[in-house]
Scaffold this active site. Structure first.
Site, short mmCIF file in Angstrom:
data_model
loop_
_atom_site.label_atom_id
_atom_site.label_comp_id
_atom_site.label_asym_id
_atom_site.label_seq_id
_atom_site.Cartn_x
_atom_site.Cartn_y
_atom_site.Cartn_z
N ALA A 69 100.64 2.57 25.58
CA ALA A 69 100.85 3.41 24.40
C ALA A 69 99.50 3.69 23.75
O ALA A 69 98.58 2.88 23.82
CB ALA A 69 101.78 2.72 23.42
N GLY A 113 102.60 -0.05 27.86
CA GLY A 113 103.64 0.96 28.00
C GLY A 113 103.67 1.61 29.36
O GLY A 113 104.72 2.04 29.83
N GLU A 116 105.60 -0.67 31.45
CA GLU A 116 107.00 -0.60 31.01
C GLU A 116 107.68 0.66 31.52
O GLU A 116 108.84 0.62 31.94
CB GLU A 116 107.04 -0.68 29.49
CG GLU A 116 106.67 -2.07 28.97
CD GLU A 116 106.39 -2.10 27.47
OE1 GLU A 116 106.79 -3.08 26.83
OE2 GLU A 116 105.76 -1.16 26.96
N GLU A 136 99.33 -6.59 25.57
CA GLU A 136 99.50 -6.35 24.13
C GLU A 136 99.02 -7.51 23.28
O GLU A 136 98.54 -7.32 22.16
CB GLU A 136 100.97 -6.05 23.82
CG GLU A 136 101.45 -4.68 24.27
CD GLU A 136 101.97 -4.66 25.70
OE1 GLU A 136 102.59 -3.66 26.09
OE2 GLU A 136 101.76 -5.66 26.44
#
Length: 262
Positions: A69, A113, A116, A136
């Site tokens: 992200a 992300g 993911e 993260e």
């Protein structure tokens, strides 16, 4: 080339019965900002609605599938702001909600992300250059799009704890051993191999392929006995399709089936 003039962060291509979506923010290692996620969701809607498309390939570039992200988009957000807008919800789960099979073709980094999103796909094909991780914790936060949940289901508690608590990356060989990756191919062959797999899937009966996908996903949502019951009911339901009749007749007659997707 891009299918819609409005797409700025992805490319969409149709190659026969295969839809190919390429994440395209090369200067940001395909970091996943809100604009890219919105375009990705829109493209998936279009490909799902297209009866000519039987499977989808999702890929990036040689350096990055997606580096996570976009931190620049998150850094200044407060808790009330990020909670009230339900950040990393709208659009993010669209990949996992596709009924048609989706194949991730991963080269370079798939982090946070990006990892993911890859895990939301049905098959992950990795280039020998691929690296995966949920770093993260090194940013003072935790995975927010399923990293602690899907990763644990893929690789088990011990490996998920290792990756999420240390923030380290694992290479393609380790990812394959751990069960995250379906197969590894040379980087130069990544897209062609992913498209070949998608073409093979798209050549099967579309409704039956969707039943297979739904049934396998059910294994992660229910008990074994209920999962087997669900599978058996779909197996029974397949006998109401013309493609089951054609497939079995072709086997008996020693010929290739001609599925009609009904």
């Amino acid at each position: 080339m891009s299918e819609k003039p409005g797409y700025q962060n992805i490319f969409v291509e149709r190659r026969g019965a295969v839809g190919i979506i390429t994440l395209n923010r090369p200067t940001a290692l395909n970091a996943l900002n809100a604009a890219l996620i919105a375009e990705l969701a829109s493209a998936l809607d279009d490909l799902e609605d297209d009866a000519a498309i039987g499977a989808v390939v999702l890929t990036g570039n040689e350096k990055a599938f997606a580096a996570g992200a976009d931190v620049k988009e998150m850094v200044s957000k407060s808790y009330p702001e990020i909670y009230c807008e339900d950040f990393i919800t709208r659009g993010w789960e669209r990949v996992g909600q596709c009924r048609k099979p989706v194949i991730a073709a991963v080269a370079g980094v798939a982090l946070g992300g990006g990892c993911e999103i890859a895990m939301m796909c049905d098959i992950v094909i990795a280039a020998d250059t691929a690296r995966f991780g949920q770093p993260e914790i090194t940013l003072g936060t935790i995975p927010g799009a399923g990293g602690t949940q899907r990763l644990t289901r893929f690789v088990g508690k011990a490996k998920a704890m290792d990756l999420c608590l240390t923030g380290r990356l694992m290479d393609a060989a380790e990812a394959e051993r751990a069960g995250l990756v379906s197969r590894i191919v040379p980087a130069a062959e990544l897209l062609s191999e992913a498209v070949n797999i998608a073409e093979r899937i798209a050549g099967m009966s579309r409704p039956i392929a969707m039943m297979v996908k739904e049934s396998i996903n059910r294994a992660f949502e229910t008990s074994l006995s209920e999962g087997i019951r669900f599978e058996r009911r779909l197996f029974h339901a397949s006998f109401g399709t013309a493609d089951q009749k054609e497939g079995m007749a072709a086997f008996v007659e020693k010929r290739k089936p001609a599925f009609k997707n009904r």
